[in-house]
Design a protein around this motif. Sequence first.
Motif: not given
Length: 301
Positions: A51-55, A14-19
């Motif tokens: 999934p959302q787009g490529r992220g 959640a903090h960094y935006g991506t896994v």
Amino acid sequence: MIDLRRLHVLRAVAHYGTVTAAARALHFTPSAASQQIRQLARELDVVLLEPQGRGVRLTPAAESLLHHADAIEARWDEAEQDLRAGEGAPAGPLRVTGFPVAVAVLLAPMAARLRQRHPRLSVRIREVEVVESFDLLFEGESDLAVVEATPAGPPPADARFEQRPLLEEPFDLVVPADHPLAGRAGADLGDVAHEAWIAPLPQSPCRTHIMSACGAAGFTPDVVHHAVDWNVTAHLVAHGLGVALVPRLARLTPDLPVVRVPCAGRPHRTLLTCTRSGGHRRAAVAAALEELRVLAAEAVA
């Protein structure tokens, strides 16, 4: 029982935006971080990422869980503070971060004063930009930060952090010593609307303040030169290459043929102190915050 380490991975996503970014910060492989999230989802029998787009994006269930995860983290920090409450005078390491001006004008003298008053306290300063300060606080690698309030930062209500106003720092118009405005007690930015400008790079928080101040004066500045360091900006001004807005606390090279002129409308930026939730209760942090309040008052005066 929920494995709290898996909650920490979810908080990092959640903090960094991506896994991938979360895994990098936690020193995991992306597959290991994903496995932690999948296992947490199985334990709770809910979907946490979609999934959302490529992220990916967090589901409503994940957002709800995060609210509790942040509260658990805060309570754990509070428990640590309670255990150390009887330790007496500030002692041990205190890790602080700040952007360059904050380090030079506030954190360095703070560390010197604390060394005199609390010999058992060891202050460790790290110069970083604002975004990294929040990352280091989140990761538990920093105890206290002096940051600039920006729209890109966490909102004041973010439960993970405690952000408190420290000072309102005005910007001055910096012009060559032979400029027509150099002898004035104050200036309107509209007076330099048609001149060349020197400004920070577009991604800099100060760039936003400068553009907003000029916009409020009714113009968009013609930015001809870009500089990261305020002393570089001042040298460009000294050579007659443009004018600039520079924060009041920025220490410029002595004897440069430039003049600071206060601005009408008082363009400024807000500096904040920031800790993790409950971090101000630690004796070392409380002592540092007190010194910073004194230094901020002296700097404004």
